[in-house]
Scaffold this motif. Structure first.
Motif, PDB file in Angstrom:
ATOM      1  N   ASP A 115       0.855  -1.216  -0.049  1.00 15.73           N
ATOM      2  CA  ASP A 115       0.121   0.104  -0.035  1.00 15.73           C
ATOM      3  C   ASP A 115       0.967   1.159  -0.028  1.00 15.73           C
ATOM      4  OD1 ASP A 115      -2.153  -1.489  -0.066  1.00 15.73           O
ATOM      5  OD2 ASP A 115      -2.732  -1.175   1.826  1.00 15.73           O
ATOM      6  N   THR A 118       0.919   7.276   2.877  1.00 15.81           N
ATOM      7  CA  THR A 118       0.281   8.662   2.859  1.00 15.81           C
ATOM      8  C   THR A 118       0.935   9.794   3.602  1.00 15.81           C
ATOM      9  OG1 THR A 118      -1.043   7.953   4.761  1.00 15.81           O
ATOM     10  CG2 THR A 118      -2.001   7.167   2.719  1.00 15.81           C
ATOM     11  N   THR A 138     -15.104  10.097  -5.097  1.00 17.66           N
ATOM     12  CA  THR A 138     -13.979   9.641  -4.622  1.00 17.66           C
ATOM     13  C   THR A 138     -12.796  10.309  -5.495  1.00 17.66           C
ATOM     14  OG1 THR A 138     -14.609   7.746  -3.708  1.00 17.66           O
ATOM     15  CG2 THR A 138     -12.172   7.746  -4.024  1.00 17.66           C
ATOM     16  N   GLN A 168      -6.655   7.505   1.758  1.00 22.17           N
ATOM     17  CA  GLN A 168      -6.223   6.054   2.123  1.00 22.17           C
ATOM     18  C   GLN A 168      -5.144   5.537   0.918  1.00 22.17           C
ATOM     19  OE1 GLN A 168      -9.297   3.329   1.241  1.00 22.17           O
ATOM     20  NE2 GLN A 168      -8.123   1.493   1.508  1.00 22.17           N
ATOM     21  N   ASP A 213     -11.719  10.228   0.188  1.00 20.16           N
ATOM     22  CA  ASP A 213     -13.424   9.982   0.313  1.00 20.16           C
ATOM     23  C   ASP A 213     -13.673  11.453   0.611  1.00 20.16           C
ATOM     24  OD1 ASP A 213     -15.683   9.171   0.894  1.00 20.16           O
ATOM     25  OD2 ASP A 213     -15.316   7.991   2.636  1.00 20.16           O
ATOM     26  N   SER A 273      -9.454  12.390   4.788  1.00 19.72           N
ATOM     27  CA  SER A 273      -9.840  10.974   4.761  1.00 19.72           C
ATOM     28  C   SER A 273      -9.232  10.490   3.624  1.00 19.72           C
ATOM     29  CB  SER A 273     -11.418  11.048   4.489  1.00 19.72           C
ATOM     30  OG  SER A 273     -11.962   9.530   4.401  1.00 19.72           O
ATOM     31  N   LEU A 291      -3.496   6.814  -4.331  1.00 19.62           N
ATOM     32  CA  LEU A 291      -4.209   7.174  -3.137  1.00 19.62           C
ATOM     33  C   LEU A 291      -5.574   7.512  -3.604  1.00 19.62           C
ATOM     34  CD1 LEU A 291      -1.877  10.261  -2.243  1.00 19.62           C
ATOM     35  CD2 LEU A 291      -1.655   7.849  -1.171  1.00 19.62           C
TER      36      LEU A 291
END
Length: 546
Positions: A146, A149, A165, A205, A192, A203, A189
């Motif tokens: 992943d 961030t 999104t 991810q 949201d 927000s 990335l």
């Protein structure tokens, strides 16, 4: 098609004076005057990095063709054994050394043979995304770790807004202040917008970094309602990388997988180049997605050694004024020959390169890069595109009035026009971010233009922090008064999206003086002020918001 060996004239020909000027330029090492390749203005060591890359490539090629010979040539360390033994013991010892030593030498980096040892692989897990992935064209790529961030800075990434999104791919990211090398990434990335959040705690991810799509900056991420399409961009110049032949990379949102569409070729069409031409990867152009039409566009930009395989670093980059159109799978487009009669695009989509649309092939329409493109519905049969800002070192002076006279593209007729604006207008700039929001009844559209930087004089770039609105259909510029507000630092190369009447700004290069920047900001398009949070609204989103 091999890349051209000289800078092409917009209409495909060159004058004698242009040819002479071009040849004189080719005698000098390539050094771009276009600061966006290294947006902080520091290109020190550029030629040295290229030379090192080419030298390393030559050494690797030679080692692959003569790997076994290098182990047995006259400089082999095996022959350095002192001749103090009789013949048989020496042969025995030599045999023993070869038996034990050669497998080890075969995996030794100083012999330029970093291959798998015949006595076993190096310890450690085998990553399935690298070693077990099906690399055939058109096949899926598996997931990797992943994306992190929490970074120091981000800028020049590719972004798309789909169903509330924001998706952000690639671009530059740094881990610490002052980092100058290794900033290109394939970070992926999502942000949201269905929930409210503070800019200090967005927000966001981190999604799995893909193993197939390249690490690029200044390309574009088109989107339909269920897929993302990565087009164009520039590969790393520090350390220097070599671009691969272009493939369109599709991210299927529901399936959470990347799919490669290799060897794309164009179709002919209205005001377009002939069909069956390879689609080349351009960088630093302006992009826009129009999912309701099922199309994406990429305007201008350039080709050079960091976009196009085989392009010599001694050859000047070629700036563009073409408009590349991609029709999404399952959609029709009556401006394309391959889709005549209401046909719809297949799974690879359909490409068209518009180069002769109205004033497009005249001197009144200069080549340019690093602008912005916005879509305004309700004008003509399919709406219109507006080109905002951009330029080249050579055309920047010519385009200084470009913010006062806007280039407008009528989508239905594939034709460019010029439209004068009213009121005081902003300074011409490169790499601003621009978004559009239309009234629910379609009677008007506001285009919001934020940030960017000047292009010349070289090495004296200044980032902007102003916000302007171009109101359509009056084509009147209005500067927003943000004095006294908690505005973010001036920036260039930010990604902007508008949703629920709020402009979400992500990333942006802020110059060499700011250490690290949170990179998430929100501007209210209705109250015309910066705010410290994004507020999700109920009841849907019926406006044209990009």
């Amino acid at each position: 098609m091999s890349p051209p060996s000289q800078c092409a004239h917009p209409n495909g020909s060159t004058t004698a004076s242009e040819d002479a000027d071009h040849m004189s330029r080719l005698q000098q090492p390539r050094r771009s005057k276009f600061i966006e390749m290294d947006v902080d203005g520091d290109n020190n060591g550029y030629e040295e990095d290229i030379a090192a890359l080419l030298h390393r490539h030559t050494l690797e090629s030679r080692s692959r063709s003569s790997s076994y010979q290098s182990e047995f040539d006259g400089d082999s360390p095996i022959k350095s054994i002192a001749p103090v033994f009789s013949l048989h013991p020496r042969l025995y010892l030599l045999t023993l050394l070869l038996f034990i030593g050669l497998p080890l030498l075969y995996d030794t980096r100083w012999l330029n043979m970093p291959k798998t040892s015949i006595i076993g692989a190096r310890a450690g897990p085998i990553r399935s995304s690298d070693s077990m992935t099906d690399h055939r064209p058109g096949h899926m790529r598996q997931k990797r770790a992943d994306t992190v961030t929490d970074v120091c800075n981000r800028w020049a990434g590719q972004s798309a807004l789909v169903n509330g999104t924001i998706y952000l791919y690639g671009g530059h990211s740094t881990q610490e202040p002052g980092q100058r090398s290794g900033t290109w990434s394939n970070d992926f990335l999502s942000i949201d917008l269905s929930k409210s959040w503070k800019i200090a705690d967005p927000s966001v991810q981190g999604l799995p970094q893909p193993s197939g799509p390249p690490a690029v900056a200044n390309g574009y991420l088109w989107n339909s309602y269920d897929s993302l399409y990565l087009y164009g961009g520039i590969v790393s110049d520090s350390p220097p990388a070599q671009p691969d032949p272009y493939s369109l990379w599709e991210y299927q949102i529901k399936a959470e997988r990347w799919v490669e569409h290799s060897n794309p070729r164009t179709s002919g069409g209205n005001n377009s180049e002939d069909g069956n031409q390879p689609v080349l990867q351009a960088g630093e152009g302006a992009g826009i997605s129009i999912p309701e039409l099922g199309r994406g566009y990429y305007f201008g930009g350039h080709y050079d050694a960091f976009t196009t395989p085989g392009w010599s670093t001694w050859t000047n980059r070629t700036y563009l004024k073409a408009l590349l159109e991609f029709t999404y799978p399952g959609h029709s487009n009556d401006g394309v020959e391959a889709l005549a009669g209401g046909e719809t695009a297949g799974s690879d989509g359909v490409w068209r390169n518009v180069t002769r649309g109205g004033i497009q092939d005249t001197a009144r329409f200069p080549n340019r890069a690093d602008g912005s493109l916005v879509y305004v519905p309700g004008y003509g049969e399919q709406g219109m595109l507006l080109s905002i800002g951009g330029g080249t070192a050579e055309s920047f002076d010519v385009l200084k009035s470009q913010m006062n006279i806007i280039d407008v593209y009528d989508i239905a007729t594939s034709t460019w026009y010029k439209q004068a604006t009213d009121g005081e207008y902003p300074d011409l700039r490169v790499n601003p971010c621009a978004v559009a929001a239309s009234a629910p009844d379609g009677s008007s559209t506001n285009i919001y233009v934020y940030g960017g930087q000047n292009l010349i004089p070289y090495g004296q770039q200044i980032q902007y922090d102003d916000m302007w609105i171009l109101s359509i259909p009056s084509f009147k510029w209005i500067e927003v008064n943000t004095s006294g507000q908690s505005a973010p630092p001036a920036r260039v190369g930010a990604s902007c999206s508008i949703w629920d009447g709020q402009i979400v700004v992500v990333g942006g290069y802020t110059g060499p003086d700011l250490s690290c920047d949170n990179g998430f900001y929100v501007f209210s398009a209705t109250e015309l002020k910066w705010q410290n949070e994004f507020t999700a609204l109920d009841g849907g989103n019926t406006q044209n918001q990009q």
